[in-house]
Motif scaffolding. Structure first.
Motif, PDB file in Angstrom:
ATOM      1  N   GLU A 165       0.878  -1.062  -0.039  1.00 51.91           N
ATOM      2  CA  GLU A 165      -0.249  -0.204  -0.241  1.00 51.91           C
ATOM      3  C   GLU A 165       0.923   1.232   0.066  1.00 51.91           C
ATOM      4  O   GLU A 165       0.486   2.088   1.112  1.00 51.91           O
ATOM      5  N   ARG A 166       1.449   1.208  -0.706  1.00 52.02           N
ATOM      6  CA  ARG A 166       2.712   2.307  -1.525  1.00 52.02           C
ATOM      7  C   ARG A 166       2.364   3.034  -2.879  1.00 52.02           C
ATOM      8  O   ARG A 166       2.357   2.250  -3.099  1.00 52.02           O
ATOM      9  N   ARG A 225       1.906   7.777   1.809  1.00 46.15           N
ATOM     10  CA  ARG A 225       2.318   6.987   1.131  1.00 46.15           C
ATOM     11  C   ARG A 225       2.002   6.750  -0.199  1.00 46.15           C
ATOM     12  O   ARG A 225       2.203   5.941  -1.531  1.00 46.15           O
ATOM     13  N   ILE A 226       2.381   8.283  -0.801  1.00 39.99           N
ATOM     14  CA  ILE A 226       2.576   8.079  -2.020  1.00 39.99           C
ATOM     15  C   ILE A 226       4.436   8.857  -2.045  1.00 39.99           C
ATOM     16  O   ILE A 226       4.677   9.487  -1.645  1.00 39.99           O
ATOM     17  N   ASP A 227       5.359   7.963  -2.889  1.00 33.74           N
ATOM     18  CA  ASP A 227       6.391   7.701  -2.685  1.00 33.74           C
ATOM     19  C   ASP A 227       7.121   8.535  -4.057  1.00 33.74           C
ATOM     20  O   ASP A 227       8.708   8.641  -3.790  1.00 33.74           O
ATOM     21  N   SER A 239      15.240  13.916  -3.951  1.00 38.40           N
ATOM     22  CA  SER A 239      14.805  12.359  -3.089  1.00 38.40           C
ATOM     23  C   SER A 239      15.840  11.021  -3.358  1.00 38.40           C
ATOM     24  O   SER A 239      16.815  10.948  -4.144  1.00 38.40           O
ATOM     25  N   GLU A 240      15.507  10.743  -1.713  1.00 38.94           N
ATOM     26  CA  GLU A 240      17.146   9.582  -2.300  1.00 38.94           C
ATOM     27  C   GLU A 240      17.210   8.638  -3.551  1.00 38.94           C
ATOM     28  O   GLU A 240      16.367   7.937  -3.562  1.00 38.94           O
ATOM     29  N   LYS A 272       9.535   0.911   1.098  1.00 39.43           N
ATOM     30  CA  LYS A 272      10.110   1.788   2.360  1.00 39.43           C
ATOM     31  C   LYS A 272       9.671   3.135   1.765  1.00 39.43           C
ATOM     32  O   LYS A 272      10.499   3.447   0.452  1.00 39.43           O
ATOM     33  N   PRO A 273       9.207   4.746   2.788  1.00 46.94           N
ATOM     34  CA  PRO A 273       9.728   5.466   2.253  1.00 46.94           C
ATOM     35  C   PRO A 273      10.903   6.037   1.506  1.00 46.94           C
ATOM     36  O   PRO A 273      11.913   5.463   1.710  1.00 46.94           O
ATOM     37  N   LEU A 274      10.509   7.352   0.467  1.00 47.66           N
ATOM     38  CA  LEU A 274      11.991   7.141  -0.337  1.00 47.66           C
ATOM     39  C   LEU A 274      12.570   8.687   0.611  1.00 47.66           C
ATOM     40  O   LEU A 274      10.978   9.744   0.385  1.00 47.66           O
ATOM     41  N   PRO A 275      12.982   8.698   1.065  1.00 45.97           N
ATOM     42  CA  PRO A 275      13.913   9.590   1.956  1.00 45.97           C
ATOM     43  C   PRO A 275      13.533  11.443   0.845  1.00 45.97           C
ATOM     44  O   PRO A 275      14.013  10.854   0.462  1.00 45.97           O
ATOM     45  N   PHE A 276      12.684  12.003   1.245  1.00 43.56           N
ATOM     46  CA  PHE A 276      13.034  13.419   0.672  1.00 43.56           C
ATOM     47  C   PHE A 276      13.842  14.420   0.716  1.00 43.56           C
ATOM     48  O   PHE A 276      14.599  14.815   2.361  1.00 43.56           O
ATOM     49  N   LEU A 277      14.852  15.167   0.542  1.00 41.45           N
ATOM     50  CA  LEU A 277      16.175  15.546   1.009  1.00 41.45           C
ATOM     51  C   LEU A 277      15.752  17.523   0.470  1.00 41.45           C
ATOM     52  O   LEU A 277      15.570  17.691  -0.489  1.00 41.45           O
ATOM     53  N   ARG A 278      15.259  17.560   1.407  1.00 38.85           N
ATOM     54  CA  ARG A 278      14.948  19.016   2.331  1.00 38.85           C
ATOM     55  C   ARG A 278      15.524  20.034   1.105  1.00 38.85           C
ATOM     56  O   ARG A 278      16.083  20.891   0.864  1.00 38.85           O
TER      57      ARG A 278
END
Length: 346
Positions: A67-68, A150-152, A185-186, A274-280
């Motif tokens: 569920e992503r 849940r939106i990656d 994003s990573e 898993k969530p894709l890390p957001f790079l601020r």
């Protein structure tokens, strides 16, 4: 599905849709055309009404193994009629909706492994709705049909239907399609780079998201730290003109873009669940400048100014730090160089 893509673009640019302005009969006809086309492609679309717009987003969901989700979006509205002239909006943004349909059909026929896919044809992107509560993508981000966390990956397309540059430019230039935001994003920048030239007919060139002001539906997701990728070929000479008509579209490039995007979506769906890390603070001016160097070098045989542009881009590239960021005082120089290139090639 190629025939259906052409059919949808033609319908969106028809007198019945009359420029697709939200809240008009033409806007309603355009939305109905999108719904019908997605159903024909094997999807089950539904409408998400946008209060105050007198329009609605069109959403279709392809469930995944987890569920992503990866969201692929393009706005279908345009300017309607002004001063007795219809603004057809073929490149802006019927072409992108056609590509959305093509990708949706391919994904429905063979579901991706891993994440599910959300297909979104957004309403209300054009003025006066842009950045307002009546903007379809803004409303979706505030009232998502699945939890936003849940939106990656959100992929937005805008102005993707034309050859980059005037007639006669080298294919290396004309086939260019810019991808902004991968640096936020990573792992996404490396992913885009690894398949940038894998599909004949389109060349994906990365650029930093801050090289231009926010211009499309990705903005609402960027503001909420959702990883995003914005695909665009920039503004052509027909941008927001009644002359933006289907016969000017670069159909081979559009089909290549659809193939590339299908691949990118499938591979993104298959990334670890898993969530894709957001790079601020992610910044990659070097990617922008490398793209400019490649384009201006290809233009040197046909443009006396291209060499100067290349040398300027190379000089700025040398000023980037090890993370790819320019010093703050030089960032506007890169933006000016992009603006000049766009104006020369419009």
């Amino acid at each position: 599905m190629t025939t259906e893509m052409r059919k949808l673009v033609a319908e969106l640019c028809s007198p019945a849709c009359a420029g697709r302005k939200p809240g008009t009969k033409g806007g309603d006809a355009a939305r109905a055309a999108v719904v019908s086309a997605l159903r024909t492609a094997g999807l089950d679309p539904y409408e998400q009404p946008v209060p105050g717009l007198r329009g609605a987003n069109v959403i279709a969901v392809l469930p995944g193994d987890v569920e992503r989700y990866v969201l692929v979006g393009a706005h279908f509205d345009h300017l309607g009629e002004l001063a007795g002239q219809v603004y057809w909006g073929a490149d802006d943004n019927a072409a992108a909706v056609g590509i959305l349909l093509e990708v949706g059909h391919a994904l429905a026929a063979k579901r991706p492994a891993g994440r599910g896919v959300l297909l979104a044809a957004f309403d209300g992107e054009e003025a006066p709705h842009f950045t307002q509560n009546t903007m379809g993508s803004m409303f979706f981000a505030k009232h998502p049909t699945v939890p936003l966390d849940r939106i990656d990956m959100m992929i937005a397309m805008d102005l993707v239907g034309h050859t980059f540059g005037p007639a006669g430019v080298p294919d290396e230039v004309g086939q260019s399609l810019f991808a902004l935001g991968a640096e936020r994003s990573e792992g996404t920048a490396a992913h885009v780079d690894s398949i940038a030239s894998i599909e004949p007919g389109v060349r994906i060139r990365r650029a930093d998201a801050e090289i231009i002001p926010p211009l499309s539906d990705y903005l609402a997701f960027w503001q909420r730290s959702v990883p995003f990728l914005f695909l665009t070929a920039g503004r052509s000479r027909h941008y927001h003109m009644p002359t933006d008509t289907p016969e000017k579209l670069d159909w081979p490039k559009m089909l290549a873009t659809a193939r590339w995007l299908e691949r990118f979506v499938r591979e993104t769906c298959a990334r670890p669940a898993k969530p894709l890390p957001f790079l601020r603070s992610g910044r990659d001016d070097a990617a922008t400048l490398r793209s400019l160097v490649a384009i201006t070098r290809a233009l040197e045989p046909v443009s006396a100014e291209a060499r100067t542009g290349r040398e300027t881009a190379e000089a700025l590239l040398a000023e980037c730090d090890t993370s790819g960021a320019l010093p703050d005082p030089l960032r506007n120089h890169a933006s000016m160089l992009v603006g000049m290139l766009e104006s020369k090639l419009a």
